[in-house]
Scaffold this active site. Structure first.
Site, PDB file in Angstrom:
ATOM      1  CG  ASP A 250       0.104   5.711   7.101  1.00 48.65           C
ATOM      2  OD1 ASP A 250       0.662   5.007   6.235  1.00 48.65           O
ATOM      3  OD2 ASP A 250       0.489   5.770   8.289  1.00 48.65           O
TER       4      ASP A 250
ATOM      5  CE  LYS B 109       2.283   7.383  11.564  1.00 47.45           C
ATOM      6  NZ  LYS B 109       2.780   6.000  11.581  1.00 47.45           N
TER       7      LYS B 109
ATOM      8  CD  GLU C 143       1.346   3.821  13.969  1.00 44.95           C
ATOM      9  OE1 GLU C 143       2.407   3.238  13.736  1.00 44.95           O
ATOM     10  OE2 GLU C 143       0.759   4.544  13.146  1.00 44.95           O
TER      11      GLU C 143
ATOM     12  CG  ASP D 276      -3.976  -4.012   5.041  1.00 45.45           C
ATOM     13  OD1 ASP D 276      -3.406  -4.195   6.130  1.00 45.45           O
ATOM     14  OD2 ASP D 276      -4.847  -3.141   4.864  1.00 45.45           O
ATOM     15  CG  HIS D 277       1.651  -4.724   7.863  1.00 44.52           C
ATOM     16  ND1 HIS D 277       1.379  -3.431   7.524  1.00 44.52           N
ATOM     17  CD2 HIS D 277       1.886  -4.701   9.192  1.00 44.52           C
ATOM     18  CE1 HIS D 277       1.462  -2.663   8.590  1.00 44.52           C
ATOM     19  NE2 HIS D 277       1.763  -3.412   9.621  1.00 44.52           N
TER      20      HIS D 277
ATOM     21  CG  HIS E 183      -3.313  -0.878   8.277  1.00 50.88           C
ATOM     22  ND1 HIS E 183      -2.958  -1.734   7.263  1.00 50.88           N
ATOM     23  CD2 HIS E 183      -2.217  -0.112   8.507  1.00 50.88           C
ATOM     24  CE1 HIS E 183      -1.706  -1.496   6.905  1.00 50.88           C
ATOM     25  NE2 HIS E 183      -1.242  -0.505   7.641  1.00 50.88           N
TER      26      HIS E 183
ATOM     27  CE  LYS F 110      -0.777   1.897   4.077  1.00 45.98           C
ATOM     28  NZ  LYS F 110       0.227   2.062   5.119  1.00 45.98           N
TER      29      LYS F 110
END
Ligand code: BG6
Length: 509
Positions: free
Chosen positions: A255, A360, A236, A197-198, A260, A168
């Site tokens: 992002d 973030k 995060e 998409d991990h 996700h 991505k």
């Protein structure tokens, strides 16, 4: 003498699938993704003896390197970033003997042709039947060139399979996502395109399906009759880690939310697939994503929140504000926090709000899905006895401290009749006594085996952009305004207000 009982739950944790011999070409083989994730993941897969005999990795990048120098580079990265530590030097040596390097300038067709010849030589010496995985560990603007060059060099057909793996972002909006799909499909059929998409490779994310569909007791309550609301948090503590040139254009919405977070929502909300099989699972996810009610221009100011961090303290460390980060414009309007309220217009979820937040520089790293149940219809024990009782909730803890908890009311011992909320916990670490494998290990192996269940299909990507595009358009017009939050806090004040407006509040993970 202490005798440790064998952990029966850990039995059979080994993957039983065997892949055919193949060559994995990593474009961008000297880059960050390759060094931090791909090479260490491949090493760990080989440590578990799951790499097929003859398997080879070819790093391809612009740097002037020999096989030996690239092996040295790979060894350093693996030692530094491997999930399992310390690295087993014998396994590492054996793995490195299957690692090769080719200098490739992506703009030069003759260099792709030379790469093709090298791959054929490796086929011959390592008894590989022409199978290829082309991994683009490169910035998205290169996907088009690489795909076209592969096709022009005749590398997308012939004996064996030919798969392309991309990371991505899949486009910047619906239009560019469609263009990218067209370019890819010009050279590879859709079932040979592996969009990573991990998050889908994370054990806990796959467990959402196991939790819902391998048990009979949760599914009957998994709907609007008993569920009050769902919260998805992807928090995060880190900042943008030197990725300003990418992040300035992406922001938290593109992002994290577009991929996700919406994938988590799709897995929590979808109908049971007919089988745990690639298209059956992805069909259900697409249906769910398409049932999300678009946020209209009038609603966007009340249904979404965007924020940006200013300087502050995170985990005891003083950190810069976003606008002070290297290569970020001092007047940047990029959001580092996004929150929204979505509704799913189908029978199961009618009028149940799904709240998503991602950011973030929040107080901690935590990803969780909180299923908040309704209160019992009647207060049998009266208000007094239930003052400390919260409604039932199930928390699917994606990371860290992976696990699931159920909150319910219990009578406080010997205290007359008082009922208080308690939690019942399942934790991966204590139940299975093994660390959770890296998402990339699972995903790389799936790609070798040819199982695209945990990869996103083109129509899923498009369905997700359809939800995000109208929000981004209003945000570009300044609606709602960008709210500031000090690093180390849970986002701008508007985030709390989003839920307060519905008489709810965010769960504090
Ligand atoms: C990536 C984002 O997809 O996911 C990053 O681009 C983010 O900005 C990362 O930090 C988070 O992944 P994880 O696995 O640490 O939750």
């Amino acid at each position: 003498m202490t005798v440790t009982a064998p952990n029966v739950l850990a039995e059979g944790l080994h993957d039983y699938r065997v892949a055919d011999p193949a060559i994995m070409v990593i474009f961008g083989g000297t880059g960050d993704l390759s060094g931090r994730k791909l090479l260490p993941a491949l090493y760990n897969v080989s440590k578990q003896r799951l790499l097929p005999a003859g398997f080879a990795v070819v790093g391809a990048a612009i740097d002037d390197l020999t096989d030996d120098l690239y092996r040295k580079h790979a060894a350093e990265r693996i030692r530094q970033f491997s999930r399992t530590q310390p690295v087993d030097e014998r396994v590492l040596d054996a793995f490195l003997s299957s690692v090769f390097y080719m200098k490739v300038d992506f703009s030069k067709l003759d260099q792709f042709k030379a790469l093709a010849r090298r791959l054929e030589e490796l086929d011959a010496t390592r008894l590989i039947p022409g199978n290829r995985m082309f991994y683009c560990a490169t910035p998205p603007p290169t996907y088009e060139t690489i795909t076209e060059q592969l096709k022009a060099a005749g590398m997308t057909e012939g004996s064996g399979y030919h798969r392309i793996v991309i990371e991505k972002p899949f486009g910047f909006d619906l239009k560019s996502a469609r263009e990218l799909t067209q370019i890819l499909q010009h050279a590879f059929p859709e079932d040979s395109v592996y969009r990573i998409d991990h998050y889908l490779g994370k054990e806990t994310v796959q467990n959402i399906m196991a939790f819902r569909f391998a048990n009979s007791i949760f599914e009957p309550v998994w709907n609007a009759n008993l569920i009050d609301s769902v919260q998805i948090t992807v928090a995060e503590d880190i900042g943008i880690e030197g990725r300003a040139s990418y992040y300035e254009r992406a922001g938290a919405m593109r992002d994290i939310v577009q991929n996700h977070a919406l994938q988590l929502l799709a897995l929590v909300g979808m109908e049971p697939p007919l089988a745990f099989e690639a298209n059956a699972v992805r069909d259900e996810k697409v249906k769910l994503l398409r049932a999300i009610r678009p946020i209209t221009d009038e609603q966007v100011a009340h249904a979404t929140v965007r924020g940006q961090y200013t300087k502050g303290w995170v985990m005891g460390e003083h950190v810069l504000g976003y606008r002070e980060e290297k290569n970020v414009s001092p007047g940047s309007l990029t959001e580092t926090f996004a929150a929204l309220r979505l509704f799913i217009d189908n029978w199961r979820w009618a009028n149940v709000p799904f709240y998503i937040r991602a950011g973030k520089r929040l107080p901690k790293r935590v990803t969780e899905i909180r299923i908040q149940f309704k209160r019992p219809p009647h207060l049998t024990f009266g208000r007094e006895a239930t003052q400390e009782l919260d409604p039932n909730a199930i928390t699917l803890r994606i990371q860290p401290e992976e696990g699931i908890s159920l909150k319910f009311g219990a009578k406080v011992p010997s205290a007359g009749l008082r009922i208080r909320s308690v939690t019942m916990d399942f934790q991966y670490m204590t139940s299975f006594l093994v660390g959770v494998p890296e998402a990339y290990e699972r995903l790389l192996l799936d790609c070798m085996i040819g199982d695209p269940t945990l990869f996103t299909r083109a129509d899923e990507v498009e369905a997700a952009w359809r939800i995000i595009d109208p929000i981004e358009a209003a945000w570009r017009d300044g609606r709602p305004p960008l709210g500031m939050y000090a690093a180390g806090t849970w986002g701008p004040p508007a985030a709390a207000k989003l839920l307060q407006a519905d008489s709810r509040e965010w769960h504090r993970p």
